[in-house]
Design an enzyme around this catalytic site. Sequence first.
Site, PDB file in Angstrom:
ATOM      1  N   TRP A   1       0.835  -1.215   0.000  1.00 11.66           N
ATOM      2  CA  TRP A   1       0.000   0.000   0.000  1.00 11.66           C
ATOM      3  C   TRP A   1       0.860   1.250   0.000  1.00 11.66           C
ATOM      4  CZ3 TRP A   1      -1.916   2.652   4.960  1.00 11.66           C
ATOM      5  CH2 TRP A   1      -1.019   2.478   6.003  1.00 11.66           C
ATOM      6  N   ASP A   2       2.148   1.066   0.278  1.00 14.48           N
ATOM      7  CA  ASP A   2       3.106   2.172   0.290  1.00 14.48           C
ATOM      8  C   ASP A   2       2.991   3.023  -0.979  1.00 14.48           C
ATOM      9  OD1 ASP A   2       3.887   0.027   1.975  1.00 14.48           O
ATOM     10  OD2 ASP A   2       5.959   0.699   2.028  1.00 14.48           O
TER      11      ASP A   2
ATOM     12  N   GLU B   1       0.287  -3.075  12.568  1.00 15.58           N
ATOM     13  CA  GLU B   1       0.319  -4.537  12.415  1.00 15.58           C
ATOM     14  C   GLU B   1       0.527  -5.295  13.713  1.00 15.58           C
ATOM     15  OE1 GLU B   1       3.434  -4.904   9.526  1.00 15.58           O
ATOM     16  OE2 GLU B   1       2.040  -4.821   7.843  1.00 15.58           O
TER      17      GLU B   1
ATOM     18  N   LYS C   1       2.313   0.090  16.358  1.00 14.18           N
ATOM     19  CA  LYS C   1       3.512   0.129  15.523  1.00 14.18           C
ATOM     20  C   LYS C   1       3.625   1.444  14.757  1.00 14.18           C
ATOM     21  CE  LYS C   1       5.807  -2.317  11.747  1.00 14.18           C
ATOM     22  NZ  LYS C   1       5.724  -3.346  10.721  1.00 14.18           N
ATOM     23  N   GLN C   2       2.514   1.874  14.180  1.00 15.14           N
ATOM     24  CA  GLN C   2       2.580   3.040  13.292  1.00 15.14           C
ATOM     25  C   GLN C   2       1.238   3.749  13.252  1.00 15.14           C
ATOM     26  OE1 GLN C   2       3.237  -0.091  10.246  1.00 15.14           O
ATOM     27  NE2 GLN C   2       2.371   1.383   8.821  1.00 15.14           N
TER      28      GLN C   2
END
Length: 742
Positions: free
Chosen positions: A336-337, A478, A592-593
């Site tokens: 998806w980056d 994630e 995580k993000q």
Amino acid sequence: MINWRIEEEGFDQERISSHGNKFLVGNGYLGIRGTLPEYEKKEFVAVNLAGIYDQVGDGWREPLNAPNGLYTYLRLNNKEYRLPQSEPEQHKVSLDYRHGVYERSTTWNAAEGRLTLLTQRFASMDEKHLICMRYSIKVEDESEQEIDAEIFTGIDAEVWDINGPHYDELNMRTNAEGNTADELIMVTGTTHESGDQVGVYETYRFDPMHQQEIVIEDNKILRRLTFKMKPGKEYQLFKFISVYTSKDHTDYEKLGRELVSASKHTGYQKKLELHSKQWEKLWCNSEVMIDGDDEAMEALNYSLYHLHCIAPRHTDHLSIAARGLSGQTYKGAVFWDTEMFMLDFFLFTEPEVAKTLLKYRIDTLPGAKKKAEYYGYQGAFYAWESQEGGYDACSDYNVTDVFTGRQMRTYFKDKQIHISAAVVYGIMRYVNYTGSLELLADGGAEVILECASFYYDLLVKKVRGDRYELHDVIGPDEYHERVNNNTYTNRMAKYTFDSAIQILRKLVYQDVRIEERLKDRYDLTGLLEQFQDASDRLYIPEPDQKGGVIEQFDGYFALEEVSIEELKGRLLHDKEYWGGAYGIATHTKVIKQADVVTMLNLFSQDYEEEILSKNWEYYEPRTEHGSSLSACMYAILACKCHMPEKAYPFFMKSALSDISGKGKEWAGLIYIGGTHPASSGGAYMTAIEGFAGVHLEQGELKIKPCLPPGWNGMSFPIIYRDELYRVEITKEQSSIHNLGKP
Ligand code: BGC
């Protein structure tokens, strides 16, 4: 002012891997790691190819590294001078990132005198199959004594692989049998899985009187050039290398040979000029100038350099891997980056490339439908780690447990359903920014309908109550797997329904071309009803009454509250994986993000600024930023909350990710080092959409600057609806000038 050059002095074995990424040169067809010509596979040398993969046994399927045609080392009076073996007196590597030119300069105190070796190379931006190198040596000594010099130069087919070897057969030869003074040397490798051929062709120019002998050993085909060297005189070798695969052309071998012969004829200097000219053209439409902060300007343009190096301009349907062309990490797969982090740069500077990236998704729709079918769903479930044809390279066991050495079941492939919405988001963004319906007409409309059908099929329709939910998913964070109602995912699914509705309405009222093609295959009115119902009823968690914070997923608020520092203290091993079934973060609020924060960036118009900032303040201390995708999302949202001073460190973290070389290199026991194009794209988005505040208002390009402290102004080009604009921002005033056709 910046000087467009980064350099590092001194030699340090520990920096070999990070230099490979930092000093990479590339042209979208191939990427050459920033390694020295004498390096071999143990030094992670790679000429990484875009869009061609191979699998050996049960190993991960990964992109190919081509045999290394730059391989060269030197011997004087029978002694080799090369790194890392022989300690240098001085050593420097540098990259002119305005023109994609890599240089090294090394000096040794040799018995014969002071030996200096200079090399320069580039992956031609003018001719994507071509690599050129200049290799010069000079010995300075009082004496007039001649030196017996040997240069070994050729093609090293002993390729670095993570899950290889990928070439079952290596054919190493010259272009005329038995004649050792041949013009060309070549290597053809045949891949294991599908028998593709990768051909590397090399020729050279070396003017001084010399003898040549061909040596084939250890999977290398080398020329041994012997000559008498005089102290004080510089000796220059020029190499011309081409790389082609059988997938490029049936006559790839002929093309490969012709290209190097013609390039030799044209000459190194001229080829360098043509290459540099192409780079200048690219900067015309992309350079970002920042008044008052050279460090930021350098880091940002260096990030853009990396995006330019990996843009697939040689084709009209290919995407970009998560680690660009820096090697085989992350399986050379597309995540998806691309749509969520890199696309905007291309959309604003080279919309043709943006289209190429999205065409890849359109072409891989059959793969996405197959994946959905495999899980028993309708529609299109795009690959989490997409390779050729949309094949999902993501393994069921993506992480190795550091304690037991056993593979851990992760659910990235099965449960990160937000990937399909990212594809829809990319297509719609292209349509909105270019105003062109071409992509939709060329298959984009089907992609959107199929993705919406996929989410429709996944909806959990409550027996009581009338809302729909999405269960058992993984959001961008994630570390928390298999959760219900991840806000980001639900909102993106709603976005997909809304996009499909828009398409269907367009079909009904406007674009006859698309309608004609689709109406036999879909019940358009039925779909419209379904998607409308889904969009209306899909549950989107709201800011909580007290604090205004949106819960990341059902039950998140009940998880353990612990600081990141304290959590780190619980680690038993520095490479331990934080997520999954037993990870240290799994039962805590540490993520995580950026997750909710990413959603808020995309849909900021739906929320009061107070809600945006409350969520920023809540989630930031709970975010590990364990992915290089995270910082930019915090930076952009901080700008939207008028907190540029808070945005700035996150922006710099994104922009510096490849200069600092401090990125995470391990996930469990898996090596994940490489360049970070999503982070580069995120730095661009922060500068343009955050600090400059570029956005659309009723189809018009607008800016709303919010410069960080110390910045006096910005100036950059941007393409919108086939017109080139220049945005000028100063502290006093801001303007957008239309410069006409790009
Ligand atoms: C991140 C993903 C990302 C992938 C590739 C992972 O570490 O969590 O969001 O897509 O890396 O960059």
